[in-house]
Write an enzyme that holds these catalytic residues in place. Structure first.
Site, short mmCIF file in Angstrom:
data_model
loop_
_atom_site.label_atom_id
_atom_site.label_comp_id
_atom_site.label_asym_id
_atom_site.label_seq_id
_atom_site.Cartn_x
_atom_site.Cartn_y
_atom_site.Cartn_z
N HIS A 127 -13.19 11.19 11.18
CA HIS A 127 -12.44 11.92 10.20
C HIS A 127 -12.52 11.99 8.90
CE1 HIS A 127 -11.13 8.16 13.40
NE2 HIS A 127 -10.15 8.02 12.86
N HIS A 128 -11.87 11.97 8.50
CA HIS A 128 -11.38 12.59 6.63
C HIS A 128 -12.48 11.80 5.95
CE1 HIS A 128 -9.42 9.18 4.63
NE2 HIS A 128 -8.95 9.21 6.41
N GLY A 170 0.97 -1.16 0.19
CA GLY A 170 -0.32 0.02 0.07
C GLY A 170 1.11 1.29 0.05
N GLY A 193 -12.05 1.40 13.84
CA GLY A 193 -11.67 0.49 14.10
C GLY A 193 -10.92 0.75 15.69
N GLY A 251 -0.37 4.83 -1.21
CA GLY A 251 -1.69 5.76 -0.41
C GLY A 251 -1.18 6.20 0.63
N PRO A 264 -5.49 -1.27 16.19
CA PRO A 264 -6.29 -0.31 15.06
C PRO A 264 -5.74 1.45 15.52
CG PRO A 264 -6.74 -0.68 17.46
CD PRO A 264 -5.44 -1.76 17.36
N LYS A 319 -12.40 7.80 4.49
CA LYS A 319 -12.41 6.89 5.24
C LYS A 319 -13.00 5.48 4.75
CE LYS A 319 -11.70 5.25 9.76
NZ LYS A 319 -10.64 4.67 9.39
#
EC number: 1.17.1.8
Length: 246
Positions: free
Chosen positions: A131-132, A8, A141, A11, A102, A135
């Site tokens: 959150h943004h 990833g 989590g 990202g 998490p 997500k």
């Protein structure tokens, strides 16, 4: 030097992890693999850090475990069933460790720890996570884990259900319920990762809040996990043990 591969890698979190690994004195980035990339590039790694997607992560971990490579996982979407799958796979590779967390922010881990300690003293408890808007999961989590910890602490303290006289509501107005704890999710442009835990008793409230304004806040925990997983065979959930909080 600890040889690290990142899955990833393109990202937001993966990019930050690659940079952190390259800047640390005791780690070396040996592979940066993204969607469609060749996982075999990571075959020489001591540790693979996975920040991919819930749909991809289990296949990635199966590959890593089968190649006797330790893993540190920040990808979301884990539940008891997935944890058991990992335990079963790791049983055939007793020297390999898999750390699933998490949240890798030290402050967020402390927030969860403090909330767990406070939960037994308060009749009411709710969680708001923010959150943004990119997500993909809700609740987060971290919020799920916090709710589980609060529920366990309440049960141990002999507390009953959280008081709530609501009889009429719009769908979702009271949020999701995780093990008896209401969790509310906010998705807003400009945010990164934030959570507050609200406790209430007669005549007082307590709010425990953590804010991550930049993804660099997670890197200390990720590197702690990379170093620690080498000495922790089997499945480890969370970095609390690496911080002396267990």
């Amino acid at each position: 030097m600890i040889k690290v591969a990142v899955f990833g890698a393109k990202g937001r979190m993966g990019t930050a992890v690659c940079q952190a690994v390259e800047e640390a004195e005791d780690t070396e980035l040996v592979a940066a693999v993204d969607s469609g990339g060749d996982r075999s590039d990571a075959s020489g790694a001591d540790v693979i850090v996975d920040f991919t997607t819930p749909d991809a992560v289990m296949d990635n971990l199966s590959w890593a475990i089968s190649h006797d490579i330790n893993t540190v996982v920040g990808t979301t979407g884990f539940d008891d069933e997935r944890y058991q799958v990992l335990r079963d796979q790791l049983a055939d590779h007793p020297n390999i460790g898999c750390l699933v967390a998490p949240n890798f922010s030290i402050g967020a881990v402390l927030m969860m720890h403090f909330a767990e300690q406070a939960a037994r003293f308060y009749e009411s408890a709710e969680i708001v996570e923010l959150h943004h808007p990119n997500k993909v999961d809700a609740p987060s989590g971290t919020a799920r884990t916090t709710a589980t910890k609060i529920a366990a602490a309440r049960q141990e303290a002999g507390l009953g259900e959280v008081p709530d006289a609501t009889k009429s509501q719009l769908n979702g107005a009271r949020g999701a319920v995780v093990e008896g704890v209401h969790v509310h999710s906010v998705r807003l442009r400009g945010l990164v990762a934030h959570q507050e835990v609200l406790f209430g008793a007669e005549g007082e409230t307590l709010t425990i809040r953590h804010d991550s304004m930049d993804r660099v806040s997670f890197m200390s925990g990720v590197l702690t996990g990379v170093r620690g997983v080498l000495d922790r065979p089997g499945l480890t959930v969370g970095i609390e043990g690496l911080l002396g909080l267990e």
